[in-house]
Design a protein around this motif. Structure first.
Motif, mmCIF file in Angstrom:
data_model
loop_
_atom_site.group_PDB
_atom_site.id
_atom_site.type_symbol
_atom_site.label_atom_id
_atom_site.label_comp_id
_atom_site.label_asym_id
_atom_site.label_seq_id
_atom_site.Cartn_x
_atom_site.Cartn_y
_atom_site.Cartn_z
ATOM 1 N N ALA A 95 -40.224 21.824 5.346
ATOM 2 C CA ALA A 95 -41.142 21.483 6.442
ATOM 3 C C ALA A 95 -41.462 22.715 7.277
ATOM 4 C CB ALA A 95 -40.538 20.387 7.314
ATOM 5 N N ASP A 96 -40.449 23.550 7.551
ATOM 6 C CA ASP A 96 -40.681 24.787 8.307
ATOM 7 C C ASP A 96 -41.665 25.682 7.567
ATOM 8 O OD1 ASP A 96 -38.818 24.110 10.316
ATOM 9 O OD2 ASP A 96 -37.180 25.121 9.266
ATOM 10 N N CYS A 97 -41.440 25.842 6.270
ATOM 11 C CA CYS A 97 -42.309 26.724 5.469
ATOM 12 C C CYS A 97 -43.747 26.226 5.469
ATOM 13 C CB CYS A 97 -41.786 26.829 4.042
ATOM 14 S SG CYS A 97 -40.234 27.734 3.886
ATOM 15 N N SER A 98 -43.938 24.916 5.335
ATOM 16 C CA SER A 98 -45.306 24.391 5.303
ATOM 17 C C SER A 98 -45.972 24.462 6.668
ATOM 18 C CB SER A 98 -45.321 22.956 4.766
ATOM 19 O OG SER A 98 -44.649 22.097 5.643
ATOM 20 N N ALA A 102 -47.434 32.052 9.221
ATOM 21 C CA ALA A 102 -47.230 33.385 8.651
ATOM 22 C C ALA A 102 -46.030 33.312 7.714
ATOM 23 C CB ALA A 102 -46.985 34.415 9.749
ATOM 24 N N PRO A 103 -46.095 33.991 6.583
ATOM 25 C CA PRO A 103 -44.969 33.949 5.652
ATOM 26 C C PRO A 103 -43.728 34.635 6.220
ATOM 27 C CG PRO A 103 -46.912 34.984 4.640
ATOM 28 C CD PRO A 103 -47.221 34.757 6.076
ATOM 29 N N VAL A 114 -39.836 35.323 11.034
ATOM 30 C CA VAL A 114 -39.049 34.241 10.459
ATOM 31 C C VAL A 114 -39.993 33.057 10.301
ATOM 32 C CG1 VAL A 114 -37.082 32.674 10.742
ATOM 33 C CG2 VAL A 114 -36.901 35.059 11.499
ATOM 34 N N TYR A 115 -40.647 32.668 11.413
ATOM 35 C CA TYR A 115 -41.693 31.649 11.357
ATOM 36 C C TYR A 115 -42.651 31.861 12.521
ATOM 37 C CZ TYR A 115 -38.860 29.012 14.820
ATOM 38 O OH TYR A 115 -38.139 28.636 15.928
#
Length: 194
Positions: A95-98, A102-103, A114-115
């Motif tokens: 969920a964090d990645c989606s 920014a990567p 990181v996010y």
């Protein structure tokens, strides 16, 4: 530029509280920004300001030059081997990645992303002195905006607490107040609030 209470900061509905559970919050600062219009996000501010918020002002750049000179001499600033320390990005959920705009691992000045969520950004730095994370968050209040800047520090050696104690006076008296003044100036410029 006030250093604020940990309790005020922890009441905010931010992902970082759970994400960095177990990593000590070193300190947190806040600055109120003038109202301009409703709905401005941190991401919009970052894009509109078109520059990294952590770009240091001139006095801070001078202090950093001294610090980096000493760091080169003493070998403090080499990033550890990938297996030596686990970057905070390994804590990212699907969920964090989606949700991140920014990567993870993208360079942002001295830091790595990181996010970056709509109103919250977490950057990290790992070297021989500390494993640090810088959190920026933008919260719309009833009549303005409040920008939060928090620093988390994980010890990488017995030297970390000594190092942090040595640099704290510079961080608290020069670096962060100057940085937050720069945030306000960029806000005023980006949203024409002067």
């Amino acid at each position: 530029m006030p250093q604020i209470s940990t309790q005020e900061f922890e009441r905010l509905p931010l992902r970082v509280h759970a994400f960095l559970a177990g990593v000590p919050l070193h300190d947190v600062w806040a600055i109120d920004l003038p109202p301009t219009r409703s709905g401005i996000t941190l991401d919009e501010f970052l894009r509109t300001a078109s520059a990294c918020l952590l770009k240091p002002p001139p006095i801070v750049r001078a202090l950093l030059k001294i610090r980096f000179f000493v760091g080169r001499l003493l070998g403090w600033d080499r990033e550890p081997a990938a297996t030596a320390w686990e970057p905070f990005a390994t804590r990212m959920t699907t969920a964090d990645c989606s949700r991140s705009l920014a990567p993870a691992g993208t360079r942002e000045g001295l830091f790595r992303v990181v996010y970056r969520f709509e109103n919250e950004q977490l950057l990290e730095l790992i070297n021989g002195t500390a494993h640090a994370a810088a959190l920026s968050a933008l919260v719309e209040t009833a009549n303005a905006y409040r920008f939060y800047f928090g620093i988390y520090v994980r010890n990488v050696s017995r030297f970390t607490p000594v190092y942090m104690a040595l640099i704290d006076p510079f961080r608290k008296l020069i670096v962060y107040p100057s940085l937050l003044r720069s945030v306000r100036a960029r806000w005023n410029q980006a949203f024409d609030t002067d």
